[in-house]
Design a protein around this motif. Sequence first.
Motif, PDB file in Angstrom:
ATOM      1  N   PRO A  59       0.815  -1.231   0.000  1.00 54.07           N
ATOM      2  CA  PRO A  59       0.000   0.000   0.000  1.00 54.07           C
ATOM      3  C   PRO A  59       0.844   1.274   0.000  1.00 54.07           C
ATOM      4  CG  PRO A  59      -0.673  -1.501   1.778  1.00 54.07           C
ATOM      5  CD  PRO A  59       0.493  -2.146   1.097  1.00 54.07           C
ATOM      6  N   ARG A  60       2.023   1.217   0.627  1.00 52.88           N
ATOM      7  CA  ARG A  60       2.869   2.424   0.662  1.00 52.88           C
ATOM      8  C   ARG A  60       3.392   2.762  -0.735  1.00 52.88           C
ATOM      9  NH1 ARG A  60       6.553  -0.186   5.276  1.00 52.88           N
ATOM     10  NH2 ARG A  60       5.939  -1.971   4.023  1.00 52.88           N
ATOM     11  N   VAL A  61       3.681   1.712  -1.515  1.00 55.46           N
ATOM     12  CA  VAL A  61       4.178   1.925  -2.880  1.00 55.46           C
ATOM     13  C   VAL A  61       3.045   2.449  -3.760  1.00 55.46           C
ATOM     14  CG1 VAL A  61       5.155   0.781  -4.894  1.00 55.46           C
ATOM     15  CG2 VAL A  61       5.955   0.148  -2.609  1.00 55.46           C
ATOM     16  N   VAL A  62       1.880   1.828  -3.599  1.00 57.89           N
ATOM     17  CA  VAL A  62       0.725   2.237  -4.408  1.00 57.89           C
ATOM     18  C   VAL A  62       0.366   3.694  -4.098  1.00 57.89           C
ATOM     19  CG1 VAL A  62      -1.728   1.778  -4.856  1.00 57.89           C
ATOM     20  CG2 VAL A  62      -0.131  -0.138  -4.540  1.00 57.89           C
ATOM     21  N   GLU A  63       0.411   4.034  -2.828  1.00 57.69           N
ATOM     22  CA  GLU A  63       0.094   5.404  -2.414  1.00 57.69           C
ATOM     23  C   GLU A  63       1.096   6.416  -2.984  1.00 57.69           C
ATOM     24  OE1 GLU A  63      -2.002   5.745   0.730  1.00 57.69           O
ATOM     25  OE2 GLU A  63      -1.496   7.789   1.346  1.00 57.69           O
TER      26      GLU A  63
END
Length: 413
Positions: A59-63
């Motif tokens: 999720p941190r990468v997607v964000e």
Amino acid sequence: MLPRNRFQALAEIVRRGKDGGYYPFFRALSASSGPEVEVDGRRLVMAGSNDYLGLAHDPRVVEAATDAARRWGVGPGGSRFLCGNTTLHETLEERLAAFVGKRRALVHTTGFVTNLGALHALAGPGDLLLCDEESHASVVDGCLSARGRLSTFRHNDAASARAKLEAARSKDPEACFLITEGVFSMSGDVAALPDLVALRREHPAAVLYLDDAHGLGVMGPGGRGTAAHFGATGDVDFIMGTFSKALASVGGFLASDDEEAMTFLRHQSRPLIFSAALPACCVAAALAGLDILEREPERVECLHRNARRAWDGYRRIGLDARWSGSPILSIRIGSEMAAYRFALELFERGVFALPAVFPAVPRGEAIIRTAYMSTHAPEHIDRVLDVLESVADAHGLRGGRAAGEPAVAAAAP
Ligand SMILES: Cc1ncc(COP(=O)(O)O)c(C=O)c1O
């Protein structure tokens, strides 16, 4: 009109594969969570991805990618040379250079064009480009497009490279590029880098170029790559890496301590100058992936634990495979048709792993390329092993030829 015989033979092979139901390529995934994918409404365990650290879904990468798309848009608007460069590109270059232990890094849109642009620009007309015979197509194409002379040495065999270098001496090349992969994409073999380093030290004209597409984030302390794994970073002149494997994105880079060569490349790499920049969202994803890799090096350990668990299973089953200390475990099948059928049965039983056939591997030496991820749960791996066992049984491929404790003894992360 183009001569029809140029296309017919291959078109016929593809047609037969599709009619026979064993054509395995271009499968359309309708969803993916990383270790599991969905095809035609069925969930399968993914056992062939290069997303080694499972960061593409973090999720941190997607964000980070989403935020960057909002700030800079989804397209770059031009090449980096002109108007497509962002502060993110520059930050990523600094971070990558520091991560792999080099002074400078230069980001391109893919790993493929990094090799293409770099080898084309760096090699002069009188140079020798000497690559491992199992080098990736992007290295081969980069060498073919360069002005120097291309030659190959036997796979992972520094003695063969030495013989070629000695033979080239009479032609007095200005520079001899010694080119290897850190982790070979198909076999998973780890480069005999210390031997190539020794060779480079003996030959003043030698330049060591390491394609570490599959080593970055995978090998070495904290995933710093194959050069770091062997403590040889200072002896490798150029390190190439991609974001499309462990770094969860798309893009590539070249890193070096040679600041002038890097400035030259920044202005002479044709894909960098004459093609659109890597979009900021992809840069941001790679940067976020790098952040996580630096903060959570245990992911790399987990990856190797998973590969080891799979390998123990391969040995128990008696698959014809070899341990080399990387997460790529290739099962030797031989005939292309047998590999297609093997892959089809894996697919039907819920495992996504593809065959590699000529020209990715030598003719008649088809493999099933399996690759493991740090986000595979033990149950995923055990499921793959169950399926492999039953398919290998059905194909009479439990010959017990799986062998070899680490060919590269210290190949843990
Ligand atoms: C050894 C090697 N080099 C370069 C590349 C190209 O990288 P990219 O997918 O980023 O274009 C690949 C991709 O498969 C590879 O395996």
